[in-house]
Write an enzyme that holds these catalytic residues in place. Structure first.
Site, PDB file in Angstrom:
ATOM      1  N   TRP A 507       0.812  -1.213   0.000  1.00  0.00           N
ATOM      2  CA  TRP A 507       0.000   0.000   0.000  1.00  0.00           C
ATOM      3  C   TRP A 507       0.852   1.273   0.000  1.00  0.00           C
ATOM      4  CZ3 TRP A 507      -0.642  -4.307   3.033  1.00  0.00           C
ATOM      5  CH2 TRP A 507      -1.777  -5.084   2.763  1.00  0.00           C
ATOM      6  N   ASP A 508       2.163   1.147  -0.111  1.00  0.00           N
ATOM      7  CA  ASP A 508       3.065   2.298  -0.009  1.00  0.00           C
ATOM      8  C   ASP A 508       2.938   2.962   1.359  1.00  0.00           C
ATOM      9  OD1 ASP A 508       5.012   4.082  -0.738  1.00  0.00           O
ATOM     10  OD2 ASP A 508       3.703   5.367  -1.908  1.00  0.00           O
ATOM     11  N   TYR A 509       2.734   2.150   2.385  1.00  0.00           N
ATOM     12  CA  TYR A 509       2.637   2.659   3.754  1.00  0.00           C
ATOM     13  C   TYR A 509       4.013   2.691   4.410  1.00  0.00           C
ATOM     14  CZ  TYR A 509      -2.508   2.503   3.834  1.00  0.00           C
ATOM     15  OH  TYR A 509      -3.857   2.730   3.607  1.00  0.00           O
ATOM     16  N   ASP A 510       5.024   3.177   3.662  1.00  0.00           N
ATOM     17  CA  ASP A 510       6.348   3.323   4.234  1.00  0.00           C
ATOM     18  C   ASP A 510       6.318   4.327   5.382  1.00  0.00           C
ATOM     19  OD1 ASP A 510       5.894   5.575   2.720  1.00  0.00           O
ATOM     20  OD2 ASP A 510       7.507   5.232   1.314  1.00  0.00           O
ATOM     21  N   LYS A 536       1.645   6.651   7.798  1.00  0.00           N
ATOM     22  CA  LYS A 536       0.648   7.036   6.810  1.00  0.00           C
ATOM     23  C   LYS A 536      -0.715   6.432   7.120  1.00  0.00           C
ATOM     24  CE  LYS A 536       3.760   7.546   2.810  1.00  0.00           C
ATOM     25  NZ  LYS A 536       4.016   7.040   1.446  1.00  0.00           N
TER      26      LYS A 536
END
Length: 870
Positions: A507-510, A536
């Site tokens: 989810w690009d929850y870096d 995020k």
């Protein structure tokens, strides 16, 4: 048969008139035209609502819009012949909307806005038109009542619309919280370790708390704050400024998006020197969020100089560098957009010749092949025990096997590599063996690290093995570390502990934010060394920074979307939830949560909601459009938190704009955006369409916006929040600015309605009881009361600001300044090169300075305490 007296006085038959003809005969031409327009509006609205509302019912949605549309169609049909019945249709539909609206969303003002304002606006118009429309047939008392009702309705509509301009908090503190809030004494600040005067790191210190221990500007006098000086940095090239300056002594140091370094007089803004690093990149993110500072300890400098004078043999590279006549005692450190590490003499602006190669270290060394623009630094480096610690930004979602996410430390004097942590080769401690390179495609740190000198730990927030949205062919070691905070030993770079915030992240929850290191009571008279890591996801993880163990409860919860739809995709059946802390802006979405400026665009968002794929948190990208909530920009992004160490309040700002995303089979991927645009990987930065080479799919993602360009979810779209780290609850929360510079179809509304817009950068907190923030979409620098979030002061900036403010007290004049970089707002408005400083009028500054707990001029600064070598 109607009759009338003709010229001869005898009755003559005339044809029966239709309702429309009769209405036209009974009213003036002007009113007839107005009435026709009104009927047309009702008919169009009715047809629109019945048509699209019927489709919504077909999808399983609310029948309200169909019913309201039928009422409008009936009102249009009855208007010319039976105006009373037409009026009842419009007014009745508006009144019946009220219980439906409150049933759907309660008393939430912005949720009620599109549900009630348009129906009541139509009812007001109908009431005013009724009196002349029904004049020939109805008693005057009825018509008068309708007109009075119209005026009452108009007043209610005006009051309801006006409520949108009121700055009403979302969450207010309770009486106990307000009673417990206190301003610090100098002794309390010293006990909290906040008695230093300079701003020597991106987060003011390596603890990353963005807390200015000054009280000259406070809650009582902030209303008198004025612009003291402004300066132009000289960089008008591409890129939005996101920089927070440093201040050491009487000088302010700053960097620009294209890595021009400037030194300014702290009291006037006069440029003392400017250095152009001549940095270029083919990548989209021209960013320099901050610099680092290192002051070589006097004892080491003097010992090296004495050794040089005596022509003693050099024992190491550091001795050699320090003994050089061109050695820099006070050093500014910059990482550039073309992957270089540069050190400058803070006094002259000239490169430190003995650092690296004439002041430069090539950060692509050991990285293997680095395509242009695929690896560089955007965040400020961290200086700890004489070492410069850096991560790196990589081009999102372009391909599997992008440059490594290795974390490296370089000697702050010589530029030599002191250690490297490559998670793919944990046995390597420095540069790769000859012919080798650091492991490609490992999770990277694109923000700044924090550092605790007592524990000797560097806190590294990690991202993902890109592509972010697909686990096919992802490295096993990446699964272990993606979206994790890792504590590295400052001497060796080896991990001491890690905590993962998302498992198998697609989810690009870096982790975008610098951790904040704080000390909190343990309930036994002592303190716990803690770290606050925001995400995020809107989750706040509160950990013991010595061990990595959660201080507040973290629970592994099953996720309903654990099984993806893509063959070969690996997803986790559970995810960690920080249930002991509040979640910021990550509401579960339902049809009722959909929004629009009017009920018309709200209806379309409801339809979209039913057509896309969404089952709650962690809905993975599939072959159909899916909702990512929170979106890939947050939640809580790179601005991190500021922290009041006396009241134990963590201040943070968030974004609440979901994304739409989906995967496209490789043979069908054209990179077409949902609205028909074509991708450019260097302008979309992997956040738009991206190819994901090395996987079977390309991907598409964009903000989820309505047809008028507004988010499809209800406001607020951004907030400022204070979290009490003792009670682990929200102390207060307010909207993040107004819609003054934004509006439907991207046209500025010029209406300061307090909807709460997406926020950028971060907050800064002061001992004067204030929280400063400038990352609003409406171009204001604001000061909030730290006790309750009340807006105390605001200043209209000439353009937007995407930077975190900072504060300092001049050692020359004793004036406290609030300083902010003003260089443009992400996604909104022009860019620029301004630096703006605010202060109290000089007489007020002098009067207030005696009460300030700021360090006296010449007192030892944080640079001499946090940068000691081991």
């Amino acid at each position: 048969m109607a009759r009338h007296s003709g010229p001869g006085g005898s009755g003559e038959s005339v044809a029966r008139l239709s309702p429309l003809q009769a209405f036209r005969a009974e009213h003036s031409r002007g009113f007839y035209v107005i009435s026709c327009a009104w009927v047309g509006i009702l008919a169009v609205i009715g047809l629109y609502l019945v048509g699209f509302g019927g489709y919504l019912v077909h999808l399983g949605g609310s029948p309200y819009y169909v019913l309201f549309g039928l009422a409008m169609l009936a009102a249009a049909v009855f208007y010319f012949g039976r105006p009373t019945l037409s009026l009842l249709c419009v007014v009745g539909a508006a009144l019946l909307t009220v219980p439906w609206a409150f049933w759907e969303c309660g008393a939430n003002y912005w949720a009620l806005f599109p549900r009630l304002l348009m129906p009541f606006g139509l009812a007001v118009v109908a009431l005013f038109l009724y009196s002349p429309a029904a004049a020939p047939r109805m008693p005057a008392s009825w018509r008068k009542a309708a007109t009075c009702g119209g005026w009452v309705g108009l007043v209610l509509c005006v009051l309801g619309f006006g409520r949108g301009f009121m700055n009403v908090p979302i969450i207010t503190p309770d009486a106990k919280q307000l009673a417990d809030y206190k301003l610090p004494t100098p002794e309390a600040l010293k006990a909290a370790g906040e008695n230093v005067s300079d701003w020597t790191a991106w987060g003011r210190t390596n603890h990353g708390t963005r807390y200015a221990p000054f009280q000259q500007i406070n809650r009582d006098n902030v209303k008198d704050l004025k612009l003291a000086w402004q300066a132009h940095t000289g960089d008008l090239g591409p890129g939005v400024r996101q920089d927070t300056p440093l201040q050491i002594g009487d000088t302010v140091f700053d960097c620009t998006p294209n890595d021009i370094i400037v030194a300014m007089d702290a009291d006037t803004g006069k440029i003392r020197w400017r250095y152009n690093t001549v940095s270029t990149t083919a990548a989209p993110w021209q960013r320099c969020r901050g610099l680092a500072y290192y002051e070589v300890p006097a004892a080491i400098q003097e010992a090296a100089q004495q050794a040089g004078d005596a022509q003693a043999p050099r024992t190491n590279d550091a001795d050699e560098a320090l003994a050089s006549p061109s050695a820099c005692r006070r050093r500014l450190i910059n990482t550039t957009i073309d992957a270089r590490l540069i050190e400058l003499d803070a006094d002259t602006g000239k490169p430190c010749a003995t650092f690296g190669q004439q002041g430069v270290v090539d950060l692509t060394q050991g990285m293997g092949r680095v395509p242009s623009g695929f690896y560089f630094q955007t965040a400020a480096p961290t200086v700890a025990r004489g070492q410069v610690i850096i991560g790196g930004w990589v081009m999102d979602n372009m391909m599997r096997g992008e440059p490594s996410g290795v974390i490296r430390a370089f000697d702050a004097v010589t530029g030599k590599l002191t250690w490297a942590w490559d998670m793919g080769h944990p046995d390597w401690t420095g540069a790769p063996p000859p012919g080798e390179h650091y492991t490609r495609g490992t999770p990277n740190m694109w923000t700044s690290a924090a550092y605790d000198d007592k524990l000797g730990l560097v806190y590294v927030p990690l991202g993902n093995d890109t592509p972010d949205y697909n686990t096919i062919n992802r490295k096993r070691v990446s699964h272990l570390f993606n979206s994790s905070i890792v504590a590295l030993d400052i001497k060796t770079g080896k991990p001491r502990w890690k905590f993962q915030t998302v498992h198998k992240d697609v989810w690009d929850y870096d982790l975008p934010s610098q951790p904040a290191l704080v000390d909190v009571p343990d309930g036994k008279g002592g303190t716990i060394p803690a770290v606050i890591q925001t995400t995020k996801r809107g989750q706040i993880f509160f950990l013991n920074r010595a061990t990595g163990e959660p201080i507040t409860k973290v629970e592994e919860k099953p996720v309903a979307t654990a099984k993806g739809e893509l063959p070969g995709e690996e997803l986790s059946p559970t995810q960690p939830y920080s249930v002991g802390m509040p979640t910021i802006g990550a509401d579960h979405l339902t049809e009722k949560f959909m929004w629009g400026a009017t009920m018309l665009d709200q209806l379309l968002c409801r339809i979209q909601f039913h057509k896309v794929y969404y089952t709650g948190d962690f809905t993975p990208a599939s072959l159909r459009p899916s909702i990512e909530q929170p979106g890939n920009i947050g939640g809580l992004n790179w601005g991190s938190v500021s922290y009041d160490p006396v009241n134990h309040l963590a201040m943070m700002n968030d974004i609440r704009v979901p994304s739409l995303f989906f995967q496209v089979p490789r043979d069908k991927f054209t990179g077409v955006l949902l609205h028909g645009h074509f991708p450019n990987p260097f302008t979309d930065a992997g956040h738009g369409p991206a190819p994901q080479y090395g996987t079977p799919y390309g991907m598409i993602t964009e903000f989820w916006l309505s047809v008028i360009g507004a988010p499809c979810v209800q406001p607020p779209y951004g907030t400022i929040t204070a979290v009490n780290m003792d009670t682990h609850k929200i102390a207060w929360q307010v909207q993040g600015g107004t819609v003054e510079k934004m509006g439907p179809f991207g046209i500025p509304s010029h209406l300061p309605m307090t909807m709460g817009m997406p926020t950028y950068a971060g907050t800064m907190t002061t001992a004067g009881g204030l929280v400063f923030f400038s990352g609003n979409q409406d171009f204001y620098l604001r000061a909030y009361d730290g006790a309750n979030g009340k807006l105390l002061w605001q200043y209209a900036l000439p353009i937007g600001s995407s930077a975190t403010p900072m504060s300092y007290v001049s050692p020359k004049t004793g004036r406290q300044y609030i300083l902010v970089s003003v260089g443009g707002m992400n996604h909104n408005g022009p860019t620029g090169d301004l630096m703006m400083a605010f202060a109290l009028p000089e007489k007020d500054s002098k009067a207030a300075s005696t009460a300030s707990p700021a360090s006296a001029p010449g007192e030892k600064t944080s640079s001499e305490t946090i940068s000691q070598p081991s």
